[in-house]
Design an enzyme around this catalytic site. Structure first.
Site, short mmCIF file in Angstrom:
data_model
loop_
_atom_site.label_atom_id
_atom_site.label_comp_id
_atom_site.label_asym_id
_atom_site.label_seq_id
_atom_site.Cartn_x
_atom_site.Cartn_y
_atom_site.Cartn_z
N GLU A 76 1.13 -1.12 -0.17
CA GLU A 76 -0.24 0.33 0.14
C GLU A 76 0.81 1.00 -0.10
O GLU A 76 0.27 2.51 0.12
CB GLU A 76 -0.74 0.20 1.10
N HIS A 95 -3.12 3.10 8.12
CA HIS A 95 -3.98 2.90 7.03
C HIS A 95 -4.27 0.51 7.94
O HIS A 95 -3.34 0.08 7.79
CB HIS A 95 -3.65 1.97 5.67
N HIS A 158 -13.04 -2.68 2.47
CA HIS A 158 -11.08 -3.09 2.54
C HIS A 158 -10.60 -2.64 4.64
O HIS A 158 -10.78 -3.09 5.35
CB HIS A 158 -10.60 -1.74 1.95
ZN LIG Z 1 -5.02 -2.75 3.45
#
Ligand SMILES: [Zn+2]
Length: 214
Positions: A76, A95, A158
Site C-alpha cells: 500500500e 491504514h 477494505h
Molecule cells: Zn489494506
C-alpha cells in the site's frame, strides 16, 4: 543506523496498533515522513509485526521507491506516499482493516458522525469506493476523499486510512475513527443512535483547533 528515529516511531506505532486490536496478522501499514529528508519509513510487506526489528522497517522516497530495509515496503506504499505528497501538513499515515470501521464502511449511510466530543476532531470522515488494494487508483481516491484537511476516510470493503501532523495525531485519528464506528454500530443496534448536534460538533472542532478543548 540511518533514519533510526522514524523507523523506531513506525515500529512502536504498529506494535501499539496490534496491541489495541486495530491491526491483525500482516494487514495494515503505517508510514512516517522524515523531518529533514524527503524519505518515508514504512512497515514492510507481508511480515508479522511481532518480533519485527528496526532494520525490517523499509525506507522509501516520496514516490514510493524502495531505498533501504530488509524487506520490501508495504504493497500500500502508493496510498501513503500519495497522501504525503499531496498534504505537506501530514507527516504520519495509518491504514488498518480495523473491524468496526470496516463494517460501518459498507452501508449506504456509511458517514460516521461524532457520538462524543473527542471524535469531533476527525470529522468529516470521507468515504472511498472499493478499488483494488495497492493501486494508484485507490491512492488517488484516498487523497481526494481526505481533501485539504481531512484526517480519516473509510474505504469500502477494505478498511480505513488516517493521517496527522505526527505519529501521535495519526494514531489518535485511527483510534477515534474506530471508536466512532463501534459506538455508532452499537447505538444503531440498540435503536438509541443520536450523534452530537451539528452545532456542538462545530464548536468542539473550533476549540480543538484552538487547542482549548479539555
Ligand atoms: Zn489494506
Amino acid at each position: 543506523m540511518k533514519y533510526e528515529k522514524i523507523r523506531k516511531q513506525v515500529l512502536e506505532a504498529i506494535l501499539d496498533a496490534v496491541d489495541q486490536g486495530l491491526i491483525k496478522g500482516t494487514s495494515g501499514n503505517i508510514a512516517l515522513r522524515d523531518d529533514e529528508e524527503d524519505v518515508v519509513a514504512i512497515t514492510p510487506s507481508g511480515i508479522p509485526y511481532k518480533g519485527m526489528t528496526l532494520e525490517d522497517i523499509a525506507i522509501v522516497d516520496l514516490n514510493g521507491k524502495w531505498l533501504e530495509g530488509n524487506y520490501k515496503p508495504s504493497s500500500e506504499v502508493p496510498m501513503h506516499t500519495a497522501v504525503l505528497r499531496a498534504r505537506p501538513d501530514v507527516k504520519a499515515t495509518v491504514h488498518t482493516h480495523a473491524m468496526f470501521a470496516t463494517i460501518m464502511a459498507m452501508g449506504d449511510d456509511a458517514e460516521l458522525k461524532p457520538i462524543t466530543p473527542p471524535q469531533c476532531e476527525f470529522v468529516p470522515v470521507g468515504i472511498v469506493p472499493f478499488t483494488m488494494p495497492g493501486s494508484d487508483e485507490v491512492a488517488d481516491k484516498v487523497v481526494e476523499a481526505l481533501g485539504k484537511d481531512g484526517r480519516a476516510v473509510l474505504i469500502k470493503n477494505h478498511g480505513m486510512f488516517c493521517c496527522g501532523k505526527n505519529m501521535k495525531a495519526a494514531m489518535a485519528a485511527t483510534e477515534y475513527t474506530e471508536e466512532m464506528a463501534v459506538t455508532t454500530l452499537y447505538a444503531k443496534i440498540l435503536g438509541t443512535y443520536e450523534p452530537m448536534p451539528e452545532e456542538g460538533v462545530q464548536k468542539m472542532k473550533e476549540l480543538i483547533a484552538a487547542d482549548q478543548a479539555v
